[in-house]
Design an enzyme around this catalytic site. Structure first.
Site, PDB file in Angstrom:
ATOM      1  N   ARG A   4     -17.932 -20.194 -11.556  1.00 20.26           N
ATOM      2  CA  ARG A   4     -17.669 -19.283 -10.448  1.00 20.26           C
ATOM      3  C   ARG A   4     -16.480 -18.376 -10.725  1.00 20.26           C
ATOM      4  O   ARG A   4     -16.501 -17.171 -10.394  1.00 20.26           O
ATOM      5  CB  ARG A   4     -17.426 -20.091  -9.167  1.00 20.26           C
ATOM      6  CG  ARG A   4     -17.344 -19.259  -7.894  1.00 20.26           C
ATOM      7  CD  ARG A   4     -18.699 -18.707  -7.513  1.00 20.26           C
ATOM      8  NE  ARG A   4     -18.943 -17.359  -7.993  1.00 20.26           N
ATOM      9  CZ  ARG A   4     -20.148 -16.839  -8.155  1.00 20.26           C
ATOM     10  NH1 ARG A   4     -21.227 -17.566  -7.917  1.00 20.26           N
ATOM     11  NH2 ARG A   4     -20.300 -15.599  -8.576  1.00 20.26           N
ATOM     12  N   LYS A  64      -2.428  -0.929  -4.759  1.00 22.36           N
ATOM     13  CA  LYS A  64      -3.449  -1.236  -3.740  1.00 22.36           C
ATOM     14  C   LYS A  64      -4.509  -2.145  -4.362  1.00 22.36           C
ATOM     15  O   LYS A  64      -5.650  -1.740  -4.614  1.00 22.36           O
ATOM     16  CB  LYS A  64      -4.051   0.050  -3.191  1.00 22.36           C
ATOM     17  CG  LYS A  64      -3.027   0.900  -2.441  1.00 22.36           C
ATOM     18  CD  LYS A  64      -3.619   2.218  -1.984  1.00 22.36           C
ATOM     19  CE  LYS A  64      -2.558   3.073  -1.285  1.00 22.36           C
ATOM     20  NZ  LYS A  64      -3.086   4.391  -0.879  1.00 22.36           N
ATOM     21  N   LYS A 102       9.570   6.509  -2.070  1.00 25.66           N
ATOM     22  CA  LYS A 102       8.546   7.175  -1.280  1.00 25.66           C
ATOM     23  C   LYS A 102       9.130   7.677   0.043  1.00 25.66           C
ATOM     24  O   LYS A 102      10.331   7.563   0.290  1.00 25.66           O
ATOM     25  CB  LYS A 102       7.367   6.221  -1.062  1.00 25.66           C
ATOM     26  CG  LYS A 102       6.752   5.738  -2.382  1.00 25.66           C
ATOM     27  CD  LYS A 102       5.415   5.080  -2.172  1.00 25.66           C
ATOM     28  CE  LYS A 102       4.360   6.115  -1.828  1.00 25.66           C
ATOM     29  NZ  LYS A 102       3.008   5.511  -1.707  1.00 25.66           N
ATOM     30  N   GLU A 132       8.864  10.702  -4.555  1.00 27.93           N
ATOM     31  CA  GLU A 132       7.763  11.377  -3.871  1.00 27.93           C
ATOM     32  C   GLU A 132       8.256  12.640  -3.183  1.00 27.93           C
ATOM     33  O   GLU A 132       9.304  12.646  -2.542  1.00 27.93           O
ATOM     34  CB  GLU A 132       7.149  10.437  -2.841  1.00 27.93           C
ATOM     35  CG  GLU A 132       5.997  11.046  -2.052  1.00 27.93           C
ATOM     36  CD  GLU A 132       5.465  10.107  -0.997  1.00 27.93           C
ATOM     37  OE1 GLU A 132       5.640  10.404   0.214  1.00 27.93           O
ATOM     38  OE2 GLU A 132       4.889   9.059  -1.357  1.00 27.93           O
ATOM     39  N   ASP A 144       2.563  14.285  -3.231  1.00 25.05           N
ATOM     40  CA  ASP A 144       1.697  13.536  -2.322  1.00 25.05           C
ATOM     41  C   ASP A 144       1.020  14.443  -1.302  1.00 25.05           C
ATOM     42  O   ASP A 144       1.683  15.140  -0.545  1.00 25.05           O
ATOM     43  CB  ASP A 144       2.511  12.465  -1.596  1.00 25.05           C
ATOM     44  CG  ASP A 144       1.624  11.491  -0.839  1.00 25.05           C
ATOM     45  OD1 ASP A 144       0.674  10.970  -1.429  1.00 25.05           O
ATOM     46  OD2 ASP A 144       1.891  11.260   0.353  1.00 25.05           O
TER      47      ASP A 144
END
Length: 285
Positions: A102, A137, A169, A202, A224
């Protein structure tokens, strides 16, 4: 990115924890009906068209479960595969093959999906200087697997985590009192803590790009959610003083246009957070 040694430690931890999670105090289905000394053989069957990823992960998993398991590898990571192909055979104790099954499939199905999507994005950038980057992410607990798959697909890794690069950021900048203050505080922190980390900052608009350029030592400027027109202007403003990265909702319909603006990198969270596992099976023979 982190060192190869640290990366391998992350992979080992993933395997160890996943086997702990899945096996617990024993694979009682196998223990109940298969003798401990029974030997068997299985094949990894491809049931999709994709970029294959995770063969080396499978090897490490089988080795962790039972060092006596032997693999015959027919197809390698990064190869284009089709329905009906066989990636490898594994032979040894039947209980051990089933114990690892698995995790091998979960890992390879996910990795092959990510490698396939990354490879597609890379193809859309062909002929430009722009490279595709992943992000943080990722699925909690298996980041190393997913970032490994990105590289198999031809992409490059962004920072691995919060500890291997400075990335200022919008929220960092706002909490710090502005771009210049954030950069100054960061440089002071790195000096005081004797850390050698690259700095990415950013920018939300062209005015912020100009302010970032007033500070020296910024490794890369993240543009961005810029329009195509403003991205071109930003690249012209930066003019090689820092590397450039575009991000923010970029997809297969827009990625080429952003690359043609002249940025060095495009980052996409979709490489890891928006894929569907590929269909692979481990079949006894």
């Amino acid at each position: 990115m982190i060192s190869e040694e640290q990366f391998q430690k992350e992979i080992s931890l993933i395997i160890e924890n996943a086997i702990r999670e899945d096996v617990g105090d024993g694979d009682h289905s196998s223990l109940a009906c298969i003798p401990a000394n029974a030997m068997g053989k299985a094949k990894l069957l491809i049931k999709d068209e994709c970029i294959l990823a995770g063969v080396e992960f499978a090897r490490q998993t089988f080795n962790y479960v039972d060092k006596d398991l032997k693999m015959e590898i027919l197809l390698n990571d990064g190869q284009q595969v089709n329905f009906g192909d066989v990636a490898f055979y594994v032979e040894g104790r039947s209980q051990s093959i089933l114990k690892a099954e698995r995790l091998v499939l979960n890992g390879m199905q996910r990795m092959s999906a990510i490698a396939t999507k990354t490879n597609y994005f890379v193809s859309l950038l062909e002929g430009t200087k722009t490279k595709i980057l992943d992000t943080r992410k990722t699925t909690p607990g298996i980041r190393a697997l997913e970032k490994w798959a990105v590289t198999i697909g031809g992409g490059e890794n962004h920072r691995f985590a919060l500890y291997d690069m400075i990335m200022l950021k919008d929220n960092h900048i706002d909490f710090a009192g502005g771009i210049t203050k954030a950069i100054e505080k960061t440089k002071r922190y790195l000096k005081d803590s004797k850390r050698n980390l690259k700095i990415i900052v950013e920018a939300r608009n062209l005015i912020e790009v100009e302010e970032i350029l007033q500070s020296q030592g910024v490794f890369r400027i993240l543009l961005d959610n810029f329009s195509f027109e403003d991205t071109k202007k930003a690249v012209a403003l930066i003019e090689g003083q820092s590397l450039t990265e575009s991000s923010g909702g970029i997809n297969e319909n827009t990625i080429r246009k952003y690359a043609e603006c002249g940025v060095d990198y495009i980052s996409s969270g979709a490489l890891t957070h928006s894929v569907f596992n590929k269909d692979l099976s481990l079949k006894a023979i």
